[in-house]
Motif scaffolding. Structure first.
Motif, PDB file in Angstrom:
ATOM      1  N   SER A   1       0.856  -1.201   0.000  1.00  0.00           N
ATOM      2  CA  SER A   1       0.000   0.000   0.000  1.00  0.00           C
ATOM      3  C   SER A   1       0.880   1.235   0.000  1.00  0.00           C
ATOM      4  O   SER A   1       2.101   1.142   0.138  1.00  0.00           O
ATOM      5  CB  SER A   1      -0.885   0.014   1.248  1.00  0.00           C
ATOM      6  N   MET A   2       0.249   2.392  -0.161  1.00  0.00           N
ATOM      7  CA  MET A   2       0.974   3.658  -0.063  1.00  0.00           C
ATOM      8  C   MET A   2       0.182   4.573   0.846  1.00  0.00           C
ATOM      9  O   MET A   2      -1.044   4.640   0.740  1.00  0.00           O
ATOM     10  CB  MET A   2       1.113   4.296  -1.452  1.00  0.00           C
ATOM     11  N   ARG A   3       0.923   5.253   1.755  1.00  0.00           N
ATOM     12  CA  ARG A   3       0.290   6.275   2.589  1.00  0.00           C
ATOM     13  C   ARG A   3       0.622   7.639   1.985  1.00  0.00           C
ATOM     14  O   ARG A   3       1.786   7.946   1.730  1.00  0.00           O
ATOM     15  CB  ARG A   3       0.812   6.177   4.024  1.00  0.00           C
ATOM     16  N   TYR A   4      -0.413   8.420   1.733  1.00  0.00           N
ATOM     17  CA  TYR A   4      -0.250   9.737   1.123  1.00  0.00           C
ATOM     18  C   TYR A   4      -0.582  10.807   2.161  1.00  0.00           C
ATOM     19  O   TYR A   4      -1.603  10.704   2.853  1.00  0.00           O
ATOM     20  CB  TYR A   4      -1.216   9.909  -0.057  1.00  0.00           C
ATOM     21  N   THR A   5       0.235  11.837   2.257  1.00  0.00           N
ATOM     22  CA  THR A   5      -0.088  12.971   3.119  1.00  0.00           C
ATOM     23  C   THR A   5      -0.300  14.188   2.234  1.00  0.00           C
ATOM     24  O   THR A   5       0.543  14.496   1.375  1.00  0.00           O
ATOM     25  CB  THR A   5       1.042  13.245   4.135  1.00  0.00           C
ATOM     26  N   LEU A   6      -1.434  14.854   2.440  1.00  0.00           N
ATOM     27  CA  LEU A   6      -1.738  16.067   1.666  1.00  0.00           C
ATOM     28  C   LEU A   6      -1.995  17.217   2.626  1.00  0.00           C
ATOM     29  O   LEU A   6      -2.449  17.003   3.756  1.00  0.00           O
ATOM     30  CB  LEU A   6      -2.960  15.851   0.767  1.00  0.00           C
ATOM     31  N   ALA A   7      -1.724  18.412   2.161  1.00  0.00           N
ATOM     32  CA  ALA A   7      -1.926  19.596   3.006  1.00  0.00           C
ATOM     33  C   ALA A   7      -2.334  20.753   2.104  1.00  0.00           C
ATOM     34  O   ALA A   7      -2.048  20.741   0.895  1.00  0.00           O
ATOM     35  CB  ALA A   7      -0.637  19.928   3.743  1.00  0.00           C
ATOM     36  N   PRO A   8      -3.032  21.753   2.681  1.00  0.00           N
ATOM     37  CA  PRO A   8      -3.377  22.921   1.870  1.00  0.00           C
ATOM     38  C   PRO A   8      -2.122  23.471   1.185  1.00  0.00           C
ATOM     39  O   PRO A   8      -1.047  23.565   1.803  1.00  0.00           O
ATOM     40  CB  PRO A   8      -3.944  23.891   2.906  1.00  0.00           C
ATOM     41  N   LYS A   9      -2.273  23.781  -0.080  1.00  0.00           N
ATOM     42  CA  LYS A   9      -1.129  24.165  -0.914  1.00  0.00           C
ATOM     43  C   LYS A   9      -0.298  25.269  -0.269  1.00  0.00           C
ATOM     44  O   LYS A   9      -0.830  26.271   0.201  1.00  0.00           O
ATOM     45  CB  LYS A   9      -1.642  24.634  -2.271  1.00  0.00           C
ATOM     46  N   GLY A  10       0.999  25.032  -0.215  1.00  0.00           N
ATOM     47  CA  GLY A  10       1.920  26.043   0.305  1.00  0.00           C
ATOM     48  C   GLY A  10       2.044  26.059   1.820  1.00  0.00           C
ATOM     49  O   GLY A  10       2.866  26.793   2.370  1.00  0.00           O
ATOM     50  N   SER A  11       1.243  25.248   2.523  1.00  0.00           N
ATOM     51  CA  SER A  11       1.274  25.312   3.994  1.00  0.00           C
ATOM     52  C   SER A  11       2.441  24.534   4.596  1.00  0.00           C
ATOM     53  O   SER A  11       2.833  24.773   5.732  1.00  0.00           O
ATOM     54  CB  SER A  11      -0.050  24.816   4.580  1.00  0.00           C
ATOM     55  N   ARG A  12       2.969  23.572   3.872  1.00  0.00           N
ATOM     56  CA  ARG A  12       4.051  22.737   4.401  1.00  0.00           C
ATOM     57  C   ARG A  12       5.066  22.414   3.310  1.00  0.00           C
ATOM     58  O   ARG A  12       4.741  22.465   2.130  1.00  0.00           O
ATOM     59  CB  ARG A  12       3.498  21.398   4.921  1.00  0.00           C
ATOM     60  N   GLN A  13       6.235  22.023   3.760  1.00  0.00           N
ATOM     61  CA  GLN A  13       7.285  21.659   2.812  1.00  0.00           C
ATOM     62  C   GLN A  13       6.966  20.306   2.155  1.00  0.00           C
ATOM     63  O   GLN A  13       6.455  19.414   2.828  1.00  0.00           O
ATOM     64  CB  GLN A  13       8.592  21.534   3.564  1.00  0.00           C
ATOM     65  N   VAL A  14       7.277  20.201   0.884  1.00  0.00           N
ATOM     66  CA  VAL A  14       7.049  18.928   0.186  1.00  0.00           C
ATOM     67  C   VAL A  14       8.290  18.052   0.370  1.00  0.00           C
ATOM     68  O   VAL A  14       9.415  18.482   0.069  1.00  0.00           O
ATOM     69  CB  VAL A  14       6.773  19.170  -1.316  1.00  0.00           C
ATOM     70  N   SER A  15       8.076  16.830   0.856  1.00  0.00           N
ATOM     71  CA  SER A  15       9.194  15.914   1.085  1.00  0.00           C
ATOM     72  C   SER A  15       9.844  15.520  -0.245  1.00  0.00           C
ATOM     73  O   SER A  15       9.154  15.357  -1.267  1.00  0.00           O
ATOM     74  CB  SER A  15       8.697  14.659   1.797  1.00  0.00           C
ATOM     75  N   ILE A  16      11.132  15.302  -0.182  1.00  0.00           N
ATOM     76  CA  ILE A  16      11.883  14.859  -1.359  1.00  0.00           C
ATOM     77  C   ILE A  16      11.363  13.484  -1.840  1.00  0.00           C
ATOM     78  O   ILE A  16      11.495  13.102  -3.001  1.00  0.00           O
ATOM     79  CB  ILE A  16      13.389  14.812  -1.011  1.00  0.00           C
ATOM     80  N   LYS A  17      10.718  12.759  -0.901  1.00  0.00           N
ATOM     81  CA  LYS A  17      10.224  11.414  -1.237  1.00  0.00           C
ATOM     82  C   LYS A  17       9.128  11.448  -2.306  1.00  0.00           C
ATOM     83  O   LYS A  17       8.917  10.464  -3.010  1.00  0.00           O
ATOM     84  CB  LYS A  17       9.696  10.718   0.025  1.00  0.00           C
ATOM     85  N   VAL A  18       8.441  12.568  -2.398  1.00  0.00           N
ATOM     86  CA  VAL A  18       7.365  12.657  -3.398  1.00  0.00           C
ATOM     87  C   VAL A  18       7.966  12.581  -4.798  1.00  0.00           C
ATOM     88  O   VAL A  18       7.554  11.761  -5.630  1.00  0.00           O
ATOM     89  CB  VAL A  18       6.535  13.948  -3.217  1.00  0.00           C
TER      90      VAL A  18
END
Ligand code: JHZ
Ligand code: ZN
Length: 416
Positions: A258-275
């Motif tokens: 499976s894959m766990r996805y984390t989403l956040a309102p755009k620009g509110s948090r840093q995007v992990s390099i893993k994406v």
């Protein structure tokens, strides 16, 4: 085709509306969790199980899905807490949310979509965290409520989201496990999440992962409930129009990958390099190319033929074969391969609501686990292959008594 089945509007992608067509069909399929009483076999419901891949947004999806009410109701047969391993998995998931996202927040509020019998929310409840489960299947929701877990029985959409926000305030975290891939109106849910989430909140969900399904030919992930099989790429595209950004991905071994996805309102948090790393892996796997799905189709056919050759051979030798785990997934395997009670004497399952019933489509009897241990068969066909570690450990006695497992993911094999 049954007139009440919900067709895709004129062959368009459920997410981006581009034109799409199925690349294969698994044929006529019943409701995966539609276990029947012996007197109910007369008017069984069927639809055509045909997946398509959208080259425009990358979404893997079903062209036709039965109405949600046909699948999720007061007799829903899947109780999440039947696996000890999954219980531990959701405890770890809950604690990670409590210790990271919720840490140092004042009176946080957590919402879970598709909370089933409360397997995850019970850990929030135990720590006094305000929570709300949304679970349309009334029987499993009731199990959660009897444990004091706040749960409402409803389908989630933006109207319900507004009602929850008005009554409880917006959510610090919205969670979902093995449920987002069930909801045909994904844009509707994304709109609801956007409205219910606090500006600094996160939406975390996990589902069977397309990359694993393609790599392992685990086509049994495709059944009525799973209207989508997600990838990082398709999730990113689906939520973008709702200003929800994919900020993290985390592979999970559950449910066969499976894959766990984390989403956040755009620009509110840093995007992990893993994406970006995951997106690159998906491109390397060819998940964005139609030819990958043509190869997958050929792999499914080869898997089916090899499995049926094995079962026919064992039938010729008059061996006893029993199915282990009346999983949703097994409905696709059994009906696509054309198994009958001649191939599989019965299916053993620990879930009381499934016992004494017949498997959807092929009508193989489902019996309590005690029937398996009472008189071991020669072979056990491992339908619950995603729980192999837990089951093989529990069933050492079967193997020492000479029993053998038949497995089919990633390949058909007979193993000790
Ligand atoms: P299991 C369900 O799929 C349905 P299924 C759903 N659509 C989904 O997405 C996933 O879960 C998450 C039994 N069992 O977990 C219990 C034993 O008998 O593979 C279950 O009936 N003995 C929501 O149905 C079945 O097997 C055991 O020792 O494919 C397992 O079902 C164990 C461990 C299980 O999910
Ligand atoms: Zn699309």
């Amino acid at each position: 085709m049954n007139p009440t089945a919900k067709p895709l509007s004129n062959g368009h992608c459920r997410v981006c509306s581009a034109k799409i067509a199925p690349f294969m069909s698994f044929g006529r399929m019943p409701i995966a969790n539609g276990f029947l009483r012996p007197d109910e076999t007369g008017n069984e419901y069927f639809f055509e199980l045909a997946p398509a891949f959208c080259e425009s947004c990358g979404m893997f999806q079903l062209l036709e899905q039965p109405q949600p009410e046909k699948m999720f109701h007061e007799q829903y047969a899947f109780y999440s807490s039947t696996s000890r391993y999954m219980q531990a998995h959701f405890e770890v998931f809950a604690l990670s949310v409590i210790n990271t996202v919720l840490a140092e927040r004042k009176d946080p509020f957590v919402v879970e979509l598709g909370s089933n019998d409360g397997i995850m929310l019970r850990h929030f409840k135990a720590r006094g965290v305000r929570h709300l489960g949304i679970e349309p299947s009334a029987n499993v929701a009731e199990v959660a409520r009897t444990q004091g877990i706040s749960t409402i029985s409803a389908f989630f959409d933006h109207k319900l989201a507004d009602g929850i926000a008005a009554e409880h305030g917006r959510a610090d975290a919205i969670l979902a496990a093995n449920v987002m891939c069930h909801i045909p109106d994904l844009p509707g849910v994304a709109a609801g999440v956007q409205r219910l989430l606090k500006p600094d909140g996160v939406f975390i969900f996990e589902d069977p992962y397309l990359g694993d399904m393609i790599a392992k030919t685990s086509y049994d992930q495709i059944y009525d409930e799973h209207v989508f099989i997600f990838s990082a790429n398709s999730v990113r595209c689906a939520f973008e129009p709702f200003a929800l950004e994919l900020i993290d991905v985390m592979p999970q071994i559950t449910h066969g990958g499976s894959m766990r996805y984390t989403l956040a309102p755009k620009g509110s948090r840093q995007v992990s390099i893993k994406v970006n790393e995951q997106l690159a892996k998906e491109a390397a796997l060819g998940l964005d190319r139609a030819e990958t799905y043509h190869r997958f189709k050929a792999n499914c056919e080869n898997s089916r033929d090899a499995l049926m050759r094995t079962l026919e051979r064992l039938r010729g030798q008059e061996k006893r074969v029993v199915g282990y785990g009346a999983t949703s997934k097994s409905t696709t395997v059994i009906n696509y391969c054309g198994m009958t009670p001649e191939h599989v004497e019965f299916i053993s399952d620990t879930t009381p609501i499934k016992q004494g019933r017949l498997s959807p489509g092929a009508h193989i009897p489902v019996k309590p686990y005690g029937e398996f241990t009472k008189r071991y068969p020669d072979y056990a066909l491992l339908f619950a292959w995603n729980h192999a570690a837990e089951i093989r450990e529990k069933e050492a006695g079967f193997v020492s008594a000479g029993g053998r497992w038949i497995v089919y993911v990633p390949e058909v094999a007979i193993v000790a």
